[in-house]
Write a protein that holds these residues in place. Sequence first.
Motif, PDB file in Angstrom:
ATOM      1  N   GLN A  79       0.839  -1.199   0.000  1.00 35.68           N
ATOM      2  CA  GLN A  79       0.000   0.000   0.000  1.00 35.68           C
ATOM      3  C   GLN A  79       0.870   1.245   0.000  1.00 35.68           C
ATOM      4  O   GLN A  79       1.776   1.382   0.826  1.00 35.68           O
ATOM      5  CB  GLN A  79      -0.916   0.007   1.224  1.00 35.68           C
ATOM      6  CG  GLN A  79      -1.875  -1.172   1.297  1.00 35.68           C
ATOM      7  CD  GLN A  79      -2.827  -1.224   0.134  1.00 35.68           C
ATOM      8  OE1 GLN A  79      -3.372  -0.206  -0.293  1.00 35.68           O
ATOM      9  NE2 GLN A  79      -3.038  -2.423  -0.398  1.00 35.68           N
ATOM     10  N   GLY A  80       0.606   2.134  -0.947  1.00 36.67           N
ATOM     11  CA  GLY A  80       1.334   3.394  -1.006  1.00 36.67           C
ATOM     12  C   GLY A  80       0.487   4.531  -0.460  1.00 36.67           C
ATOM     13  O   GLY A  80      -0.582   4.842  -0.997  1.00 36.67           O
ATOM     14  N   SER A  81       0.938   5.144   0.613  1.00 39.81           N
ATOM     15  CA  SER A  81       0.204   6.249   1.219  1.00 39.81           C
ATOM     16  C   SER A  81       0.611   7.566   0.575  1.00 39.81           C
ATOM     17  O   SER A  81       1.682   7.693  -0.022  1.00 39.81           O
ATOM     18  CB  SER A  81       0.464   6.293   2.724  1.00 39.81           C
ATOM     19  OG  SER A  81       1.870   6.331   2.982  1.00 39.81           O
ATOM     20  N   THR A  82      -0.251   8.566   0.678  1.00 41.61           N
ATOM     21  CA  THR A  82       0.008   9.864   0.054  1.00 41.61           C
ATOM     22  C   THR A  82      -0.179  10.993   1.056  1.00 41.61           C
ATOM     23  O   THR A  82      -0.862  10.840   2.078  1.00 41.61           O
ATOM     24  CB  THR A  82      -0.929  10.102  -1.145  1.00 41.61           C
ATOM     25  OG1 THR A  82      -2.293  10.002  -0.706  1.00 41.61           O
ATOM     26  CG2 THR A  82      -0.689   9.075  -2.234  1.00 41.61           C
ATOM     27  N   GLY A  83       0.445  12.133   0.738  1.00 40.22           N
ATOM     28  CA  GLY A  83       0.328  13.310   1.586  1.00 40.22           C
ATOM     29  C   GLY A  83       0.485  14.577   0.770  1.00 40.22           C
ATOM     30  O   GLY A  83       0.823  14.539  -0.421  1.00 40.22           O
ATOM     31  N   TYR A  84       0.249  15.691   1.429  1.00 36.34           N
ATOM     32  CA  TYR A  84       0.309  17.006   0.773  1.00 36.34           C
ATOM     33  C   TYR A  84       0.966  17.977   1.744  1.00 36.34           C
ATOM     34  O   TYR A  84       0.526  18.117   2.891  1.00 36.34           O
ATOM     35  CB  TYR A  84      -1.105  17.463   0.426  1.00 36.34           C
ATOM     36  CG  TYR A  84      -1.194  18.503  -0.661  1.00 36.34           C
ATOM     37  CD1 TYR A  84      -0.774  18.226  -1.956  1.00 36.34           C
ATOM     38  CD2 TYR A  84      -1.735  19.764  -0.400  1.00 36.34           C
ATOM     39  CE1 TYR A  84      -0.878  19.166  -2.963  1.00 36.34           C
ATOM     40  CE2 TYR A  84      -1.853  20.707  -1.408  1.00 36.34           C
ATOM     41  CZ  TYR A  84      -1.422  20.405  -2.687  1.00 36.34           C
ATOM     42  OH  TYR A  84      -1.517  21.344  -3.684  1.00 36.34           O
TER      43      TYR A  84
END
Length: 412
Positions: A79-84
């Motif tokens: 699972q690849g998590s994302t952020g900003y």
Amino acid sequence: MKVGIIGGGLSGLVTAHALAKEHDIVLFETMPYLGGCLSSYHIDEYWIERYYHHCFSDDQALFTLLHELGLDEKLEWRQGSTGYYSGDTLYPLTTPVQILRWPELPLIDKAKLALLTRQAKKIDPHALDDITAETYILEHLGPRIYASFFEPLLRSKFGKNRSKVSAAWLISRIAIRSNRGVSGERLGYINGGFHQIIDRLETSILNRGGTIMLQTPVTSISGKNRQWRVNDERIDAIVSTIPPQELEKLSGLAMPDIPYQGAACMTLGIERDVCKGVYWTNMKDEGPYGAVVAHTNFIPKERYGEHIVYLASYFSGTVPPRLDQKMKEDFCSRFGLAEQEIHWSRMTVDPWAGPVYTTGYRSLIPTYERHGIYLAGMFSDENYPERSMEGSIRAGNRIAACIQREDSNGCT
């Protein structure tokens, strides 16, 4: 038939691998290593890619190649998590709760973004080739979403070219990254690193009698179909994987002028995770890099004994001065990392990292055979409108099939 292949990236290696059984292969590579953008560093006891990499669940040509090379059992899904990152704050945006709490956009705009993500795979990107991404988002989602979300992404990816990039690229990009669940995006990786693909392709080519010439740039091409000379060596057929305009300089033959941009990627081995467990963080705030990719928030840190982070930057023309130092200083300042917590750093710069998919790009894509030279690479139709390992493998396979048939009419 003696086949000369210019470029030892993925397309060139796949073509050589497919042809080496029946043809005399000579591969020319400028760098002292193979793989191009899929090449790797050897750090102590492990390998790590020079540029961040993962694959997707629809990459069928890649899976076929992995099986052929005996690597399919090493493919793993994570699972690849994302952020900003905005206003000196990193906002994780992986789970529904995190997205709902994100203060940058109101709920109605978040719903519009979610709907576009769900619909992206149903949209024909080819129909959007002449529409800019900016125009498409402004018309379909409005100025607030464009200014807060898409404009920073386009700016970090394409810089001054961002207003020219087509909606075809943007929709394709959204579609390819839409395989998401509540815990993140489903992405693939080869246990031990993608360098194993490059190594096994090299071994296959050599075992089949092919020749690989590292640190051997092509400086001259002359002749015509079936009567070529490359660096004054007689060649029956040429496969070029370099940018077409660079091929034109070598051969004097007219080629399409494909818009390209460069990439500068810094890789850091660091003491601790400073990215809140997030794999991929897009930077809204302007800086010397547009994304932070924390590899060890995707692949376990225990495989490396340290945390690994990429800082990704794109440029047009020449690389900005002191970019490596500016990247490192900015990253330490923004993410609260002391310089002594950095174990090592490496910077790779490629002035021809990939095409810029401006409006009308589809009309620039060269045919598979031009002036008797076969063309395959990031500029190929298989890599439109979003380049990938999958596209480069399919382009290499297509050219190999064309040469096997010895029928250039099948390569248009």
